[in-house]
Design an enzyme around this catalytic site. Structure first.
Site, PDB file in Angstrom:
ATOM      1  N   ASP A 203      37.383  38.851  36.957  1.00 15.21           N
ATOM      2  CA  ASP A 203      37.216  40.073  37.079  1.00 15.21           C
ATOM      3  C   ASP A 203      35.726  40.604  37.800  1.00 15.21           C
ATOM      4  OD1 ASP A 203      37.731  42.808  36.640  1.00 15.21           O
ATOM      5  OD2 ASP A 203      36.508  42.789  34.633  1.00 15.21           O
TER       6      ASP A 203
ATOM      7  N   GLU B  78      40.887  39.580  40.808  1.00 17.31           N
ATOM      8  CA  GLU B  78      41.454  40.868  40.505  1.00 17.31           C
ATOM      9  C   GLU B  78      41.209  41.667  41.871  1.00 17.31           C
ATOM     10  OE1 GLU B  78      41.315  45.155  38.111  1.00 17.31           O
ATOM     11  OE2 GLU B  78      40.750  43.239  37.221  1.00 17.31           O
TER      12      GLU B  78
ATOM     13  N   ASP C 127      34.676  42.311  29.724  1.00 16.42           N
ATOM     14  CA  ASP C 127      34.903  41.657  30.992  1.00 16.42           C
ATOM     15  C   ASP C 127      35.482  40.084  31.025  1.00 16.42           C
ATOM     16  OD1 ASP C 127      33.981  43.968  32.786  1.00 16.42           O
ATOM     17  OD2 ASP C 127      32.396  43.612  31.109  1.00 16.42           O
TER      18      ASP C 127
END
Length: 174
Positions: free
Chosen positions: A8, A67, A139
């Site tokens: 991420d 991502e 996260d």
């Protein structure tokens, strides 16, 4: 069996998660965050690259999933996010890892069942899927969700290929 590193990306905090996949089952290997210093962007990008290079060396993943950039309201934020992604992707390609990209909606859909899930729902489902004793940091949970999304996507493709092999001239073999 594969080891998937999910990322991420962020210019301030880059979350990561490592899972081992065997068939449809996942095992938690590790997760955390790379926090960049309050410094110039070049130093932040170097921190992300070096941090991921260490994680790759430590866990020896076989696959890298990240991502995609989402459309942000602030163009400057989107550019910084894109550059953080670039640093992460270079770390993966330097280690000869195949790179796969997923949208936030795909990740949430794969883990929670809805592309409109919020962070707490993602954390909860990651905890359930990986049978963790507590919720991972947000996260880090997002990094784990990216890895799970890739594993689920890859397993679906393998399952579909198996069905395709059984099909001859539009009919299933018996």
């Amino acid at each position: 069996m594969s080891v998937i590193l999910g990322i991420d990306p962020g210019s301030r905090i880059t979350g990561y998660g490592i899972v081992q996949q065997q068939g449809a089952k996942f095992a938690y290997l590790g997760s955390g965050c790379i926090r960049t210093p309050d410094a110039d962007l070049s130093i932040k990008l170097n921190t992300i690259f070096n941090g991921l290079a260490e994680i790759i060396q430590q866990y020896q993943p076989t696959t890298f999933a990240i991502e995609q950039v989402f459309l942000a309201h602030n163009p400057d934020s989107a550019l910084k996010l894109g550059q953080a992604r670039g640093a992460a992707i270079v770390a993966a390609t330097q280690a000869d890892l195949p790179v796969f990209e997923y949208s936030a909606r795909q990740i949430k859909q794969a883990v929670v069942g809805t592309g409109a899930a919020d962070k707490s729902q993602v954390q909860h489902m990651v905890q359930q899927i990986l049978k963790l004793s507590g919720k991972p940091q947000a996260d880090a949970a997002d990094g784990l969700a990216v890895a799970i999304c890739h594993g689920n996507t890859n397993q679906s493709l393998i399952n579909m290929a198996g069905v395709a092999k059984k099909t001859v001239r539009g009919r299933l073999r018996r």
